[in-house]
Design a protein around this motif. Structure first.
Motif, PDB file in Angstrom:
ATOM      1  N   VAL A   1       5.078   5.177   9.464  1.00 37.17           N
ATOM      2  CA  VAL A   1       3.913   4.789   8.665  1.00 37.17           C
ATOM      3  C   VAL A   1       3.563   5.856   7.631  1.00 37.17           C
ATOM      4  O   VAL A   1       3.453   5.578   6.428  1.00 37.17           O
ATOM      5  CB  VAL A   1       2.695   4.507   9.575  1.00 37.17           C
ATOM      6  N   GLU A   2       3.366   7.101   8.076  1.00 35.59           N
ATOM      7  CA  GLU A   2       3.002   8.177   7.157  1.00 35.59           C
ATOM      8  C   GLU A   2       4.141   8.468   6.191  1.00 35.59           C
ATOM      9  O   GLU A   2       3.922   8.702   4.990  1.00 35.59           O
ATOM     10  CB  GLU A   2       2.622   9.442   7.932  1.00 35.59           C
ATOM     11  N   THR A   3       5.364   8.446   6.698  1.00 28.04           N
ATOM     12  CA  THR A   3       6.540   8.694   5.862  1.00 28.04           C
ATOM     13  C   THR A   3       6.643   7.648   4.763  1.00 28.04           C
ATOM     14  O   THR A   3       6.840   7.963   3.584  1.00 28.04           O
ATOM     15  CB  THR A   3       7.811   8.671   6.725  1.00 28.04           C
ATOM     16  N   SER A   4       6.517   6.384   5.146  1.00 29.55           N
ATOM     17  CA  SER A   4       6.608   5.290   4.191  1.00 29.55           C
ATOM     18  C   SER A   4       5.502   5.375   3.143  1.00 29.55           C
ATOM     19  O   SER A   4       5.749   5.198   1.937  1.00 29.55           O
ATOM     20  CB  SER A   4       6.532   3.952   4.929  1.00 29.55           C
ATOM     21  N   THR A   5       4.296   5.669   3.578  1.00 30.20           N
ATOM     22  CA  THR A   5       3.161   5.774   2.655  1.00 30.20           C
ATOM     23  C   THR A   5       3.398   6.865   1.622  1.00 30.20           C
ATOM     24  O   THR A   5       3.130   6.698   0.420  1.00 30.20           O
ATOM     25  CB  THR A   5       1.864   6.047   3.434  1.00 30.20           C
ATOM     26  N   TYR A   6       3.921   8.001   2.080  1.00 26.05           N
ATOM     27  CA  TYR A   6       4.188   9.125   1.181  1.00 26.05           C
ATOM     28  C   TYR A   6       5.249   8.750   0.139  1.00 26.05           C
ATOM     29  O   TYR A   6       5.056   8.967  -1.075  1.00 26.05           O
ATOM     30  CB  TYR A   6       4.652  10.329   1.996  1.00 26.05           C
ATOM     31  N   CYS A   7       6.369   8.182   0.599  1.00 24.75           N
ATOM     32  CA  CYS A   7       7.443   7.808  -0.329  1.00 24.75           C
ATOM     33  C   CYS A   7       6.981   6.720  -1.293  1.00 24.75           C
ATOM     34  O   CYS A   7       7.280   6.757  -2.496  1.00 24.75           O
ATOM     35  CB  CYS A   7       8.667   7.334   0.455  1.00 24.75           C
ATOM     36  N   LYS A   8       6.240   5.762  -0.766  1.00 25.13           N
ATOM     37  CA  LYS A   8       5.766   4.648  -1.589  1.00 25.13           C
ATOM     38  C   LYS A   8       4.844   5.146  -2.694  1.00 25.13           C
ATOM     39  O   LYS A   8       4.931   4.685  -3.854  1.00 25.13           O
ATOM     40  CB  LYS A   8       5.058   3.640  -0.694  1.00 25.13           C
ATOM     41  N   SER A   9       3.962   6.093  -2.372  1.00 26.43           N
ATOM     42  CA  SER A   9       3.019   6.596  -3.376  1.00 26.43           C
ATOM     43  C   SER A   9       3.755   7.283  -4.512  1.00 26.43           C
ATOM     44  O   SER A   9       3.373   7.153  -5.688  1.00 26.43           O
ATOM     45  CB  SER A   9       2.016   7.549  -2.725  1.00 26.43           C
ATOM     46  N   LEU A  10       4.816   8.015  -4.200  1.00 27.36           N
ATOM     47  CA  LEU A  10       5.595   8.667  -5.253  1.00 27.36           C
ATOM     48  C   LEU A  10       6.283   7.637  -6.135  1.00 27.36           C
ATOM     49  O   LEU A  10       6.285   7.765  -7.376  1.00 27.36           O
ATOM     50  CB  LEU A  10       6.626   9.612  -4.633  1.00 27.36           C
ATOM     51  N   MET A  11       6.867   6.610  -5.518  1.00 24.63           N
ATOM     52  CA  MET A  11       7.578   5.600  -6.301  1.00 24.63           C
ATOM     53  C   MET A  11       6.617   4.833  -7.210  1.00 24.63           C
ATOM     54  O   MET A  11       6.967   4.483  -8.349  1.00 24.63           O
ATOM     55  CB  MET A  11       8.334   4.649  -5.374  1.00 24.63           C
ATOM     56  N   VAL A  12       5.415   4.575  -6.745  1.00 23.65           N
ATOM     57  CA  VAL A  12       4.406   3.931  -7.583  1.00 23.65           C
ATOM     58  C   VAL A  12       4.043   4.843  -8.752  1.00 23.65           C
ATOM     59  O   VAL A  12       3.937   4.398  -9.908  1.00 23.65           O
ATOM     60  CB  VAL A  12       3.156   3.577  -6.751  1.00 23.65           C
ATOM     61  N   ASP A  13       3.867   6.138  -8.472  1.00 26.67           N
ATOM     62  CA  ASP A  13       3.537   7.101  -9.530  1.00 26.67           C
ATOM     63  C   ASP A  13       4.633   7.146 -10.594  1.00 26.67           C
ATOM     64  O   ASP A  13       4.339   7.340 -11.785  1.00 26.67           O
ATOM     65  CB  ASP A  13       3.349   8.499  -8.935  1.00 26.67           C
ATOM     66  N   TYR A  14       5.887   6.959 -10.173  1.00 25.74           N
ATOM     67  CA  TYR A  14       6.994   6.995 -11.138  1.00 25.74           C
ATOM     68  C   TYR A  14       7.044   5.729 -11.992  1.00 25.74           C
ATOM     69  O   TYR A  14       7.773   5.680 -12.980  1.00 25.74           O
ATOM     70  CB  TYR A  14       8.335   7.135 -10.421  1.00 25.74           C
ATOM     71  N   GLY A  15       6.339   4.682 -11.573  1.00 25.92           N
ATOM     72  CA  GLY A  15       6.341   3.442 -12.339  1.00 25.92           C
ATOM     73  C   GLY A  15       7.252   2.366 -11.790  1.00 25.92           C
ATOM     74  O   GLY A  15       7.495   1.350 -12.469  1.00 25.92           O
ATOM     75  N   TYR A  16       7.756   2.531 -10.581  1.00 21.35           N
ATOM     76  CA  TYR A  16       8.606   1.514  -9.966  1.00 21.35           C
ATOM     77  C   TYR A  16       7.753   0.354  -9.455  1.00 21.35           C
ATOM     78  O   TYR A  16       6.592   0.533  -9.060  1.00 21.35           O
ATOM     79  CB  TYR A  16       9.413   2.108  -8.814  1.00 21.35           C
ATOM     80  N   GLN A  17       8.354  -0.819  -9.445  1.00 19.92           N
ATOM     81  CA  GLN A  17       7.701  -1.987  -8.855  1.00 19.92           C
ATOM     82  C   GLN A  17       8.020  -1.993  -7.365  1.00 19.92           C
ATOM     83  O   GLN A  17       9.173  -2.186  -6.964  1.00 19.92           O
ATOM     84  CB  GLN A  17       8.201  -3.274  -9.513  1.00 19.92           C
ATOM     85  N   VAL A  18       7.019  -1.777  -6.549  1.00 21.77           N
ATOM     86  CA  VAL A  18       7.214  -1.633  -5.110  1.00 21.77           C
ATOM     87  C   VAL A  18       6.933  -2.948  -4.401  1.00 21.77           C
ATOM     88  O   VAL A  18       5.926  -3.620  -4.673  1.00 21.77           O
ATOM     89  CB  VAL A  18       6.308  -0.517  -4.543  1.00 21.77           C
ATOM     90  N   THR A  19       7.841  -3.319  -3.486  1.00 19.30           N
ATOM     91  CA  THR A  19       7.662  -4.497  -2.645  1.00 19.30           C
ATOM     92  C   THR A  19       7.618  -4.062  -1.196  1.00 19.30           C
ATOM     93  O   THR A  19       8.576  -3.465  -0.692  1.00 19.30           O
ATOM     94  CB  THR A  19       8.812  -5.507  -2.836  1.00 19.30           C
ATOM     95  N   SER A  20       6.490  -4.335  -0.547  1.00 16.97           N
ATOM     96  CA  SER A  20       6.334  -4.003   0.868  1.00 16.97           C
ATOM     97  C   SER A  20       6.501  -5.271   1.705  1.00 16.97           C
ATOM     98  O   SER A  20       6.441  -6.401   1.183  1.00 16.97           O
ATOM     99  CB  SER A  20       4.953  -3.397   1.126  1.00 16.97           C
TER     100      SER A  20
END
Length: 393
Positions: free
Chosen positions: A37-56
């Motif tokens: 959970v914490e790992t995924s949240t951390y990685c996801k936040s970085l990818m969003v900051d980079y401008g990627y379209q994230v699908t959970s």
């Protein structure tokens, strides 16, 4: 610093501190399969900051992150596994695990870091892209009993993907060493669980019971016989019993036994011989009066596609010196659910390679899952550069 021998873009070199800090943060927060959970949240936040379209995916920690530059182009995907191992971290340094009994002793923290570093670069240099890119942050690679790549594929992580790549660090190899093979790269792997119900009796009257320990030992011995006599001697096969638990007191016949282990092979025929033996062993056991079950779960072998293999060799040769590139390596006898992602592409077009993360001069030469587990963090940028090459060539 060992990076002088590698061909790295200047902008990649500027990400060195980012890669080290990211890896150390991830190393401090290891989580077990399906619990990232914490790992995924951390990685996801970085990818969003980079401008990627994230699908959970609701109820699961795995996610995908897309960077689409032209819908007419192919999509190239990169897998990063997120889970850790159920063991203490004995590195004893400032970035050791803060979660007791959890450790990244397989180096998945480095896999995520390499993906995040490559994603960072590509987001800031989109004009270099020749493909749309997808990063797959996968849950639960380590534990075959927990849905990982199989569930990610089912949820759609491979939809629209034309090629898929992954790497695995190897701290027993020198920093930046690339190991890849055209064709089979890993074994067919399977985790099995044996449960036996016998009949308890006092140790002074064993004839009144059914000894589950004795029966379990017989089945384990029979599996060794099957490997020795029922499989092709020219095709490797491995049977391991790693856990054997039974009985409650020393002066009674044990009523229950559970044993667990793995089987591995290098071709589908041998894989089926080993798996088919489970049902015959159970049938024999039940004829003896026991209630017996033998369940199993596992992965097919990774078969590197020739086109994807060639792309890895080209991408690696642009980054590492020739003496560090082994393009005809011996396949590993371990197994990997990344094989399911390769099989999910239209042409089964994908490849995995190993990347050395060790450094003998620094005293870093340890095998996967060993404890303590160290890596030469300079290898992170090498892996990121290879991923970048695959996305921009």
């Amino acid at each position: 610093m060992t990076l002088g021998k590698f061909k790295l873009n200047a902008d990649v070199l500027e990400l060195r501190d980012f890669s080290i800090n990211t890896r150390r943060h991830l190393h401090m927060i290891p989580e077990l399969s399906g619990e990232e959970v914490e790992t995924s949240t951390y990685c996801k936040s970085l990818m969003v900051d980079y401008g990627y379209q994230v699908t959970s995916y609701d109820g699961y920690t795995g996610f995908i992150a897309d960077l689409v530059i032209d819908t007419s182009l192919k999509t190239v995907a990169f897998r990063a596994d997120m889970d850790a191992l159920e063991m203490d971290d004995l590195t004893c340094n400032e970035h050791s695990s803060t979660n007791k009994g959890r450790a990244h002793n397989c180096g998945h923290d480095t896999h995520m870091t390499i993906a995040l570093t490559a994603a960072n670069y590509l987001a800031n240099n989109q004009e270099e892209l020749r493909h749309n890119v997808r990063f797959i942050f996968q849950m639960a690679e380590e534990d075959m009993r927990v849905d990982g790549a199989n569930k990610m594929v089912e949820l759609g992580c491979m939809d629209g993907v034309n090629e898929v790549y992954a790497l695995h660090n190897d701290a027993a190899q020198e920093c930046g060493t690339v190991l890849v093979n055209n064709g089979i790269m890993s074994s067919y792997g399977c985790a099995w669980t044996l449960d036996i119900q016998g009949v308890s009796a006092h140790g002074s009257t064993p004839h009144k019971g059914l000894d589950a320990i004795r029966e379990g030992a017989r089945i384990v011995e029979d599996m060794d016989y099957i490997v020795a006599k029922k499989t092709n001697p020219f095709s490797p096969a491995v049977f391991v019993c790693g856990m054997f638990n039974g009985g409650t007191i020393p002066n009674a016949v044990a009523a229950n036994v559970q044993a667990r282990g793995t089987i591995r092979s290098m071709d589908s025929e041998t894989d089926q011989v080993l798996k088919n033996s489970f049902s015959s062993l159970v049938a024999q056991s039940e004829l003896r009066g026991y209630t017996t079950s033998m369940t199993h779960c596992g992965y097919p072998a990774i078969i590197n596609h020739q086109f994807a293999y060639n792309r890895v060799v080209q991408a690696a040769s642009q980054t590492v010196p020739s003496e560090l590139l082994n393009a005809n390596c011996t396949p590993m006898t371990g197994s990997e659910d990344f094989s399911l992602m390769i099989e999910a592409t239209d042409d089964k077009c994908g490849a995995m390679f190993f990347l050395g993360s060790g450094n003998k001069e620094k005293g870093i030469c340890n095998y996967l899952h060993s404890n303590p587990y160290f890596v030469d963090e300079d290898f992170l940028l090498v892996g990121a550069q290879i991923f970048i090459n695959l996305a921009t060539e």
